[in-house]
Design a protein around this motif. Structure first.
Motif: not given
Length: 468
Positions: A218-223, A240-249
């Protein structure tokens, strides 16, 4: 512990480290999944001229049960030769060995007999919690000003935030939390740096409740697992900075910065995409005054008969690669990618970091394949290449097969076994060949599972350098 001259295993630059003598021993973390007997540090003979080559030649049981040894590291390394290092004469002598489940930290002395490390200190979970506010210690790196220890949980196993604790180089006491200002960072996993640029990088996995019983669907599919990396001011200890790869990854885990201190890039491996079960490798790099990431490698899932799959994967009819470790050769030429699910170790030429080219592949184990080692062709293997360690000269790669107890049980429910293999590298053109003489497995590990390997004198993922 203090020398009048620098440790001969320290090198000011990666170019000089590549010329270092060949390792004679390897240290391996081994753990008891049932937590009914102590975990151990196992010593292997890696000298091909030795009559005991590829055999277990040393064994140190830890004093308690339930540690689940995972990642560990040296107390000191080549970073001690940086101009700003306050302790240039420390020795690469002590192994700092955390228990991921127990939150205990063990200090083992590899002298005077490197084959029989001796436990000289145990730091209890209560001290880590009291002094740094953390639990579930994970990754160890030897830094300029102390020993850096990433941790996944908050004090006493609380959900977080995870972060970095600092241990004293000499006494091994917990000094405290590293972060002066953590900004939005909450989840933790790996930590690395660009020393000469005062940049520290961290990655994300999950909190203790999200990982200790395995992947929660549930946590995995819920990203909900980690999907970002963080950049910090190393000197000021500030986010300094947060860089998001996208919640699918989901789950960007292992970080591997360029060894060349003049370079401003590194690689991070992503375990899984929730959209297609693929895995991926991303490059972080400068983007103006900030940082950006670019996906440079995609590794697709492999179709499979649901009848051959563990329950977690049956609905998907495919085997995910599950990239759970990566390693970069000291000359920054070859990147090694472990596909623990499909049972494959891949080699990429990353001389052009934005355009990797695959140059080698070896199959061992795998959820469906169960590829055998050439020295034992009639023995199907469980698990797959997981933890990867590369020799300083880049000519040898060591892989072990267990990931994490709860994950082992989910993906290999009939048992993961225990094995460790050595692969020889063609450093001219690329390519990997299993060494048929080096395959400790089964009863040689006395019923324990094997995880990370460290090489005597240093390896590709233990040292950082301040001179190009």
């Amino acid at each position: 512990m203090t020398r009048w001259t620098p440790d001969p295993t320290f090198y000011p630059s990666p170019r000089e480290a590549v010329t270092a003598p060949t390792e004679k021993l390897a240290y391996v973390a081994a753990f008891d999944r049932a937590a009914s007997r102590p975990d151990a540090i196992v010593v292997l003979d890696t000298d091909p001229d030795s009559p005991e080559y590829g055999r277990v030649v040393g064994w140190t049981d830890l004093p308690y049960v339930g540690d689940e040894l995972h990642h560990f590291g040296w107390n000191a390394c080549s970073s001690a030769l940086c101009p700003t290092a306050p302790h240039p004469h420390v020795e690469r002598r002590y192994l700092i060995v955390p228990g991921l489940r127990s939150s205990r930290i063990h200090v083992l002395d590899t002298q005077p007999d490197p084959r029989q490390p001796q436990i000289v200190k145990v730091i209890g979970a209560e001290e880590l919690a009291k002094r740094a506010g953390y639990s579930r210690p994970h990754t160890v790196h030897c830094g300029l000003d102390g020993i850096y220890l990433s941790a996944l949980g908050g004090a006493d196993g609380e959900e977080g935030p995870g972060g970095i604790a600092i241990l004293d180089h000499t006494t091994f006491e917990v000094r405290g939390a590293w972060e002066a200002d953590r900004g939005p960072q909450f989840l933790a996993y790996d930590v690395w740096w660009h020393l000469t640029q005062d940049v520290l990088v961290t990655s994300e996995w999950g909190t203790p409740s999200m990982i200790e019983d395995g992947i929660i669907g549930e946590l995995l599919l819920g990203r909900r697992y980690g999907h970002a990396i963080h950049f910090w001011d190393l000197a000021k200890r500030r986010h300094v900075q947060r860089v998001d790869l996208g919640d699918a990854y989901q789950m960007p885990l292992e970080l591997r910065p360029a060894h060349d201190p003049t370079k401003s890039y590194g690689f991070v491996g992503v375990v899984i995409s929730v959209e297609d079960l693929s895995a991926s490798i991303w490059l972080w790099h400068r983007d103006g005054d900030g940082w950006a990431v670019t996906r440079v490698i995609d590794i697709p899932a492999e179709p499979a008969d649901p009848a051959d799959l563990p329950d977690l994967l049956k609905p998907f009819g495919a085997v995910p690669p599950l990239v759970t470790d990566i390693d970069l050769s000291v000359d920054d030429r070859f990147l090694y990618v472990s596909c623990w699910g499909t049972g494959e170790l891949r080699q990429y030429d990353v001389s052009d970091p934005l355009h990797p080219v695959q140059t080698g592949s070896v199959h061992l184990g795998g959820i469906v394949r169960r590829s055998a080692h050439p020295s034992a062709p009639d023995e199907p293997l469980a698990g797959g290449p997981q933890m990867v360690e590369v020799s300083r000269d880049g000519r040898r790669v060591y892989v072990s097969n267990s990931l994490y107890g709860a994950w082992d049980d989910q993906f290999y429910p009939d048992g993961v076994g225990a094995w460790l293999a050595k692969l020889d590298v063609d450093v001219d053109t690329g390519g990997l060949t299993p060494d048929e003489r080096f395959f400790p497995h089964g009863d040689e590990f006395r019923g324990l599972r094997v995880h990370q390997t460290r090489l005597q004198g240093g390896d590709a993922s233990s040292d950082s350098y301040c001179f190009p």
